[in-house]
Design an enzyme around this catalytic site. Structure first.
Site, PDB file in Angstrom:
ATOM      1  N   ASP A   1     -82.357  79.328  83.008  1.00 36.78           N
ATOM      2  CA  ASP A   1     -82.624  79.969  84.627  1.00 36.78           C
ATOM      3  C   ASP A   1     -83.067  80.522  84.608  1.00 36.78           C
ATOM      4  OD1 ASP A   1     -82.004  77.124  85.465  1.00 36.78           O
ATOM      5  OD2 ASP A   1     -79.583  78.221  84.721  1.00 36.78           O
TER       6      ASP A   1
ATOM      7  N   LYS B   1     -88.296  81.193  82.851  1.00 41.12           N
ATOM      8  CA  LYS B   1     -89.054  81.399  82.194  1.00 41.12           C
ATOM      9  C   LYS B   1     -90.191  80.540  82.350  1.00 41.12           C
ATOM     10  CE  LYS B   1     -86.598  78.857  79.587  1.00 41.12           C
ATOM     11  NZ  LYS B   1     -85.468  78.677  80.450  1.00 41.12           N
TER      12      LYS B   1
ATOM     13  N   GLY C   1     -85.346  72.635  84.727  1.00 37.06           N
ATOM     14  CA  GLY C   1     -86.154  72.353  86.125  1.00 37.06           C
ATOM     15  C   GLY C   1     -86.482  74.076  86.379  1.00 37.06           C
ATOM     16  N   HIS C   2     -87.959  73.978  86.629  1.00 30.30           N
ATOM     17  CA  HIS C   2     -88.657  75.395  87.117  1.00 30.30           C
ATOM     18  C   HIS C   2     -89.575  75.301  87.530  1.00 30.30           C
ATOM     19  CE1 HIS C   2     -90.831  73.578  83.135  1.00 30.30           C
ATOM     20  NE2 HIS C   2     -91.711  74.159  84.331  1.00 30.30           N
TER      21      HIS C   2
ATOM     22  N   GLN D   1     -84.377  75.779  78.403  1.00 31.86           N
ATOM     23  CA  GLN D   1     -82.784  75.895  78.441  1.00 31.86           C
ATOM     24  C   GLN D   1     -83.322  77.587  77.923  1.00 31.86           C
ATOM     25  OE1 GLN D   1     -83.081  72.512  77.265  1.00 31.86           O
ATOM     26  NE2 GLN D   1     -82.715  71.982  79.350  1.00 31.86           N
TER      27      GLN D   1
HETATM   28  P1  IMP Z   1     -77.324  69.030  79.056  1.00 36.85           P
HETATM   29  O1  IMP Z   1     -78.031  70.037  78.391  1.00 36.85           O
HETATM   30  O2  IMP Z   1     -76.746  68.070  80.360  1.00 36.85           O
HETATM   31  O3  IMP Z   1     -76.710  68.200  77.785  1.00 36.85           O
HETATM   32  O4  IMP Z   1     -75.930  69.992  79.575  1.00 36.85           O
HETATM   33  C1  IMP Z   1     -75.490  70.803  78.452  1.00 36.85           C
HETATM   34  C2  IMP Z   1     -75.215  73.072  78.980  1.00 36.85           C
HETATM   35  O5  IMP Z   1     -76.083  72.884  79.576  1.00 36.85           O
HETATM   36  C3  IMP Z   1     -74.446  72.721  80.038  1.00 36.85           C
HETATM   37  O6  IMP Z   1     -73.967  73.371  80.455  1.00 36.85           O
HETATM   38  C4  IMP Z   1     -75.264  72.864  81.546  1.00 36.85           C
HETATM   39  O7  IMP Z   1     -75.270  73.277  82.410  1.00 36.85           O
HETATM   40  C5  IMP Z   1     -76.749  73.292  80.377  1.00 36.85           C
HETATM   41  N1  IMP Z   1     -77.915  72.879  80.927  1.00 36.85           N
HETATM   42  C6  IMP Z   1     -78.942  71.686  80.598  1.00 36.85           C
HETATM   43  N2  IMP Z   1     -80.765  72.908  80.904  1.00 36.85           N
HETATM   44  C7  IMP Z   1     -79.583  73.622  81.527  1.00 36.85           C
HETATM   45  C8  IMP Z   1     -80.911  74.802  82.483  1.00 36.85           C
HETATM   46  O8  IMP Z   1     -81.787  74.142  82.011  1.00 36.85           O
HETATM   47  N3  IMP Z   1     -80.747  75.853  82.652  1.00 36.85           N
HETATM   48  C9  IMP Z   1     -79.294  76.190  82.529  1.00 36.85           C
HETATM   49  N4  IMP Z   1     -78.050  75.716  81.764  1.00 36.85           N
HETATM   50  C10 IMP Z   1     -79.025  74.109  81.092  1.00 36.85           C
END
Ligand code: IMP
Length: 450
Positions: A13, A16, A40-41, A248
């Site tokens: 977040d 990017k 998500g952006h 991420q």
């Molecule tokens: P997952 O990717 O849904 O399996 O989540 C694993 C971890 O990555 C969790 O702590 C989520 O909150 C974090 N996470 C996944 N995608 C994002 C993102 O785009 N931004 C911030 N945190 C993320």
């Protein structure tokens, strides 16, 4: 800059999307190489807000190839929803290309993600529950369904059948259907619910329905399916620029992040080679994006986290709520130990610092420059041992803050001296130049340095 990778330098977040959008002006193709709709952006263009989860931000440029690479896991229902939404707003989608080798998030992946989190209870990771982990697990188990499978009904049906069996069993064990049906039958009517489990399997897990639905997704996605590695090679070999856009961030990397509180892919720069199908020598520049402070969603260590008014200020002023899940983000001071780790791991060549405007009015500003372990040891580098990181206390350097609003600044000279000193401190500590500074959500709200 023929091959340029953009990565998150913190826990995600960082903004990017905006940096990619700005740099994309000079590129010919923009490629996502990992992750899925857990990302998500938001991009603000001419006062209009666009939210993306899967489609690379470059889609708003009609003349650029916009690629979902093989390393991405995609939920076809979500992707088609995004395509339809953008079309309705007049965006030309003909340049969207999807790798035939990308893996699909199937309905059972989403169910398994949620069931797994529920089962973990207090130990849950705080995933986005979009099915990311189970999908990548199937990829590694060689039980995955790929985009190209959508184009052959017979293969698709066989693959779904093979993949589905163990899921039904696992889900039954995890008690998801049981709870759902118990709820439907009324909490008190346990016996009827137990009976219902045998009689009425979850319709989302029906082989026939799932196959039919995915065949129709295939028809709709077919015009976009392509050999996307070749597309990247053609652009790169012609000496033109490709941006590889990470989702991420570094500290959520499956191998190098704060495992197990990470995502299930590799968001670091090196992964662009695998997730897009290019060679390491195709990467010429790596830009890291970091907020002027730090945030994290979900569980896991976060040494500089604040639970006071300053953290609240960052949350509110920075609108720190997840684009994907709407969850409040945890907020804290800039962690330079972690940033320096991210810089080296990605071999960054430049930094972009976003949301500097959020820090106005909360000086003095603190940056973590080392940690202190529970036993009192000084830690100048990011500890590899997770237990040490969990209990590490940050030690801060205090820098003067600034009270002026900086949203209208467009040149380095417009910024208050304290803001420039803050940026200089970060760049010196990290050992890479800061090239871009975000001073507000709008596309034009940036200061280019250098
Ligand atoms: P997952 O990717 O849904 O399996 O989540 C694993 C971890 O990555 C969790 O702590 C989520 O909150 C974090 N996470 C996944 N995608 C994002 C993102 O785009 N931004 C911030 N945190 C993320």
């Amino acid at each position: 800059m023929p091959g340029l990778v953009i990565v998150g330098a913190q826990w995600g977040d960082e903004g990017k999307g905006k940096v990619t959008d700005l740099l994309a002006e000079r590129a010919d193709a923009i490629v996502r190489f990992q992750g899925g709709n857990n990302a998500g952006h938001t991009i603000v263009r001419d006062g209009e807000e666009f939210k993306f989860h899967l489609i690379p931000s470059g889609i708003l440029y009609p003349d650029k190839a916009c690629v979902i690479g093989n390393g991405v896991v995609l939920d076809p229902r979500i992707l088609l929803g995004e395509i339809d939404g953008l079309r309705r707003r007049g965006v030309d989608m003909s340049n969207l290309k999807i790798s035939a080798n990308a893996h699909l998030i199937m309905p059972y992946h989403v169910l398994l993600d949620t069931a797994g989190e529920v089962k973990l209870g207090k130990l849950s990771l705080g995933t986005t529950r979009r099915g990311i982990g189970p999908c990548y697990a199937d990829k590694a188990l060689r039980l995955g369904i790929r985009v190209q499978d959508l184009l052959d009904e017979k293969i698709l049906r066989t693959k779904i059948r093979v993949a589905l069996e163990p899921k039904q069993q696992a889900l039954r064990e995890l008690g998801v259907q049981r709870r759902k049906l118990r709820k439907e039958a009324g909490e008190g009517d346990r016996e009827a619910a137990e009976q219902a489990i045998e009689d009425a399997p979850d319709p989302r897990l029906d082989l026939h329905t799932m196959t039919e639905e995915h065949v129709s997704f295939g028809h709709r996605l077919e015009p976009h399916i392509a050999d996307t590695s070749r597309l990247c090679w053609d652009v790169l070999d012609a000496g033109r620029t490709v941006i590889f856009e990470g989702a991420q961030a570094t500290l959520l990397d499956l191998d190098h992040g704060t495992y197990p509180f990470v995502t299930s892919s590799n968001p670091i720069a090196g992964a662009a080679t695998i997730g897009a199908g290019i060679g390491p020598a195709d990467i010429d520049e790596v830009w890291g994006v970091a907020k002027a402070y730090a945030t994290r969603v979900g569980a896991g260590p976060f040494p500089t986290e604040l639970s006071d008014d300053q953290g609240r200020h960052m949350l509110e002023r920075g609108h720190e709520y997840g684009t994907t899940t709407g969850r409040e983000r945890r907020c804290g001071w800039m962690d330079l130990v972690a940033l320096r780790y991210a810089v080296r791991l990605n071999r960054m060549t430049s930094l972009a610092i976003t949301k500097l405007d959020v820090l106005s009015g909360i000086g003095p500003l603190k940056v973590a420059v080392r940690y202190r372990s529970r036993e009192g040891a000084t830690l100048d580098t990011f500890p590899y041992h997770q237990s040490i990181l969990h209990s590490a206390e940050p030690e801060y350097e205090e820098l003067p803050g600034f009270d002026a609003e900086i949203e209208e600044c467009r040149n380095a000279d417009d910024l208050p001296n304290e803001a420039r000193a803050y940026l200089d401190y970060i760049a010196d500590f990290a050992g890479v130049p800061i090239r871009l500074v975000g001073v507000g959500p709008g596309r034009e709200q940036v200061v280019w340095l250098d």
